[in-house]
Design an enzyme around this catalytic site. Sequence first.
Site, short mmCIF file in Angstrom:
data_model
loop_
_atom_site.label_atom_id
_atom_site.label_comp_id
_atom_site.label_asym_id
_atom_site.label_seq_id
_atom_site.Cartn_x
_atom_site.Cartn_y
_atom_site.Cartn_z
N LEU A 33 23.98 -14.95 2.03
CA LEU A 33 23.10 -13.85 1.58
C LEU A 33 21.62 -14.20 1.82
O LEU A 33 20.72 -13.70 1.15
CB LEU A 33 23.35 -13.49 0.11
CG LEU A 33 24.82 -13.22 -0.25
CD1 LEU A 33 24.94 -12.76 -1.69
CD2 LEU A 33 25.43 -12.18 0.69
N THR A 35 19.62 -13.42 4.36
CA THR A 35 18.73 -12.33 4.80
C THR A 35 18.32 -11.47 3.61
O THR A 35 17.14 -11.12 3.46
CB THR A 35 19.39 -11.49 5.92
OG1 THR A 35 19.68 -12.36 7.01
CG2 THR A 35 18.49 -10.37 6.40
N ASP A 74 26.42 -21.80 2.88
CA ASP A 74 25.46 -22.00 3.96
C ASP A 74 26.15 -22.72 5.14
O ASP A 74 26.69 -23.82 4.96
CB ASP A 74 24.31 -22.85 3.40
CG ASP A 74 23.16 -22.99 4.38
OD1 ASP A 74 23.33 -22.67 5.57
OD2 ASP A 74 22.08 -23.43 3.94
N THR A 144 19.86 -14.65 22.30
CA THR A 144 19.02 -13.47 22.50
C THR A 144 18.40 -13.45 23.90
O THR A 144 18.12 -14.53 24.46
CB THR A 144 17.91 -13.38 21.42
OG1 THR A 144 16.81 -12.63 21.94
CG2 THR A 144 17.38 -14.73 21.02
N TYR A 181 11.57 -18.90 16.40
CA TYR A 181 12.92 -18.34 16.30
C TYR A 181 13.61 -18.35 17.67
O TYR A 181 14.73 -18.83 17.81
CB TYR A 181 12.87 -16.91 15.75
CG TYR A 181 14.06 -16.07 16.17
CD1 TYR A 181 15.32 -16.31 15.63
CD2 TYR A 181 13.93 -15.07 17.14
CE1 TYR A 181 16.42 -15.56 16.04
CE2 TYR A 181 15.02 -14.32 17.54
CZ TYR A 181 16.26 -14.57 17.00
OH TYR A 181 17.35 -13.85 17.41
N HIS A 182 12.90 -17.82 18.69
CA HIS A 182 13.52 -17.76 20.00
C HIS A 182 13.80 -19.16 20.55
O HIS A 182 14.82 -19.38 21.19
CB HIS A 182 12.65 -16.94 20.97
CG HIS A 182 12.65 -15.47 20.65
ND1 HIS A 182 11.61 -14.85 19.99
CD2 HIS A 182 13.57 -14.51 20.87
CE1 HIS A 182 11.89 -13.56 19.84
NE2 HIS A 182 13.07 -13.32 20.36
N LYS A 185 16.99 -20.55 19.28
CA LYS A 185 18.16 -20.03 20.01
C LYS A 185 18.34 -20.77 21.34
O LYS A 185 19.46 -21.00 21.77
CB LYS A 185 18.00 -18.53 20.28
CG LYS A 185 17.83 -17.67 19.05
CD LYS A 185 19.03 -17.76 18.15
CE LYS A 185 19.69 -16.44 17.93
NZ LYS A 185 20.75 -16.48 16.92
N GLN A 208 21.70 -11.43 23.75
CA GLN A 208 21.72 -10.02 23.37
C GLN A 208 20.32 -9.42 23.36
O GLN A 208 19.37 -10.05 22.94
CB GLN A 208 22.35 -9.89 21.98
CG GLN A 208 22.49 -8.44 21.56
CD GLN A 208 23.40 -8.28 20.38
OE1 GLN A 208 24.46 -7.70 20.46
NE2 GLN A 208 22.97 -8.82 19.27
N ASN A 239 12.64 0.54 14.68
CA ASN A 239 12.85 0.87 13.26
C ASN A 239 11.51 1.25 12.60
O ASN A 239 11.41 2.23 11.87
CB ASN A 239 13.44 -0.32 12.50
CG ASN A 239 14.85 -0.64 12.95
OD1 ASN A 239 15.32 -0.12 13.96
ND2 ASN A 239 15.52 -1.52 12.23
N THR A 252 2.48 2.64 15.52
CA THR A 252 1.56 1.59 15.96
C THR A 252 2.23 0.66 16.98
O THR A 252 3.04 -0.19 16.61
CB THR A 252 1.06 0.74 14.76
OG1 THR A 252 2.19 0.39 13.95
CG2 THR A 252 0.05 1.51 13.92
N1 LIG Z 1 19.90 -7.41 15.69
C1 LIG Z 1 19.41 -7.66 16.89
O1 LIG Z 1 18.71 -6.82 17.50
C2 LIG Z 1 19.71 -8.98 17.55
C3 LIG Z 1 19.30 -9.15 18.89
C4 LIG Z 1 19.56 -10.36 19.51
C5 LIG Z 1 20.22 -11.37 18.83
N2 LIG Z 1 20.60 -11.17 17.53
C6 LIG Z 1 21.29 -12.27 16.85
O2 LIG Z 1 22.46 -11.79 16.25
C7 LIG Z 1 22.70 -12.46 15.02
C8 LIG Z 1 22.89 -11.44 13.91
O3 LIG Z 1 21.72 -10.63 13.83
P1 LIG Z 1 21.55 -9.53 12.70
O4 LIG Z 1 20.54 -8.58 13.21
O5 LIG Z 1 22.87 -9.07 12.26
O6 LIG Z 1 20.86 -10.42 11.58
P2 LIG Z 1 21.04 -10.35 9.98
O7 LIG Z 1 19.97 -11.22 9.41
O8 LIG Z 1 21.13 -8.96 9.54
O9 LIG Z 1 22.46 -11.07 9.79
C9 LIG Z 1 22.62 -12.45 9.74
C10 LIG Z 1 23.52 -12.75 8.54
O10 LIG Z 1 23.73 -14.17 8.49
C11 LIG Z 1 23.46 -14.64 7.18
N3 LIG Z 1 22.95 -16.02 7.31
C12 LIG Z 1 21.78 -16.41 7.88
N4 LIG Z 1 21.69 -17.75 7.86
C13 LIG Z 1 22.82 -18.21 7.27
C14 LIG Z 1 23.33 -19.50 6.98
N5 LIG Z 1 22.63 -20.62 7.29
N6 LIG Z 1 24.53 -19.61 6.38
C15 LIG Z 1 25.26 -18.51 6.06
N7 LIG Z 1 24.82 -17.24 6.30
C16 LIG Z 1 23.62 -17.11 6.91
C17 LIG Z 1 22.44 -13.69 6.60
O11 LIG Z 1 22.47 -13.67 5.19
C18 LIG Z 1 22.86 -12.36 7.22
O12 LIG Z 1 23.75 -11.67 6.40
C19 LIG Z 1 21.53 -13.40 14.80
O13 LIG Z 1 21.89 -14.69 15.19
C20 LIG Z 1 20.47 -12.86 15.71
O14 LIG Z 1 19.61 -13.87 16.15
C21 LIG Z 1 20.36 -10.01 16.89
#
Ligand SMILES: NC(=O)c1ccc[n+]([C@@H]2O[C@H](COP(=O)([O-])OP(=O)(O)OC[C@H]3O[C@@H](n4cnc5c(N)ncnc54)[C@H](O)[C@@H]3O)[C@@H](O)[C@H]2O)c1
Length: 391
Positions: A33, A35, A74, A144, A181-182, A185, A208, A239, A252
């Site tokens: 949880l 995020t 975690d 990503t 962050y990037h 990855k 992605q 968004n 913006t």
């Molecule tokens: N959404 C996008 O546009 C996008 C684009 C490219 C890559 N990604 C990648 O996809 C993945 C998911 O993205 P999202 O948008 O669903 O993000 P999000 O933050 O909504 O979901 C990530 C989930 O992982 C959980 N989490 C984070 N760190 C954790 C940990 N150490 N242990 C357990 N749970 C953990 C968070 O609580 C969250 O529920 C990410 O790795 C992100 O980098 C997303």
Amino acid sequence: MKVAILGIDGYIGWALALRLLRNGHEVVGVDSLYTRKRVEEVHSGSITPILDINKRIDEASKFFGGKINYYQGDVNDPEFIYHVIGKELPDSIVHLAEQRSAPYSMIGLRQARETLIQNMGGTINLVYAMKDLVPKAHLLKLGTMGEYGTPNIDIPEGFFEIEYNGRKDTLPFPKFAGSWYHWSKVHDSNNLMFANRLWGLRITDVMQGVVYGTRTKEISDSGLYTRFDIDEVWGTALNRFCVQAVLGMPITAYGRGDQRRGFLSLEDSIACLMLGLEKPAGENEYRVYNQFDEHYSINEIAEFVKDGGEKILNKEIEISHVPNPRLEKEQHYYNPEHKKLRELGYKPARNLREDVNDIISDVQKFSENARKYRDRVAPKTIWRESAGFLN
Ligand SMILES: NC(=O)c1ccc[n+]([C@@H]2O[C@H](COP(=O)([O-])OP(=O)(O)OC[C@H]3O[C@@H](n4cnc5c(N)ncnc54)[C@H](O)[C@@H]3O)[C@@H](O)[C@H]2O)c1
């Protein structure tokens, strides 16, 4: 198939869980949880209503049948992840559980360290747990498109053939990320490639693009929304623009607005992930997919929101430009390849120009929630002013 989704409570994880349940797969869910907590910390929240984790899991089972075995913890804790993988022995693991906000990683040293240590820590724990407990399982890991940056040449899918001083080789394409962050990855991708060489783990590393949208078939049918963030730290440009349009604020765009990125809808993202799971990497294979289908500049996105918004909301919408808080080229070449998923059978179902209307309608539906966070939309996190230990 038994699929473990690490990060099941997140934007993509939740939508994927619903699709897997509907298609009759066994689902194991893991989340800390993180995020939810970090978004609250910046005084923001998902504007779509998301239930408490245990309630949403119960509701999903009632609606789609099946069951999600949920573990709260975690991924960066090796004991926890060994416990889950050892108990469940999944066929496939989708690793989404990372700190996923570029701006969050640029707030200061604490956030930069947290992002790098947590993301790399989780991934290294996972590959060791797989090697020891489920060496034949398939890992689908979300990277990503931002790992590549914006080089002045075409971007291949992971590897390219290069000739240097008269000799040729096929090598990983150089990465040139633009936030901590990037970079986390990029480091993950290198570690996955090495884990594959060491132990022959089957790995799909998905580069992605930016995912957009509030709906998938399952979300529309059940009303079990996935999160939708709108603030400067956790919300994407699209968004934020949709919220600005609905709340009557100018859109913006950062800087010149000619920055170009790859995009795909949530529906298409889930379809691609399902395809990756159903047609997994072979034994000893590490493969890289560029997962996006459309690319647009920020100015084009702003125009789509303006056009859609003016029709739906029946009011004039202004686009303005603000100084760019990020470190990025504002005019650049952009031509990443994205053939491999199509070769596997992926056919995109949606496009942003049409989906923007649904997003605006959903934001309008939850505009009371959006209004609560309206002062969180404007940029405050400035890349070059990232706070150090002494600030
Ligand atoms: N959404 C996008 O546009 C996008 C684009 C490219 C890559 N990604 C990648 O996809 C993945 C998911 O993205 P999202 O948008 O669903 O993000 P999000 O933050 O909504 O979901 C990530 C989930 O992982 C959980 N989490 C984070 N760190 C954790 C940990 N150490 N242990 C357990 N749970 C953990 C968070 O609580 C969250 O529920 C990410 O790795 C992100 O980098 C997303």
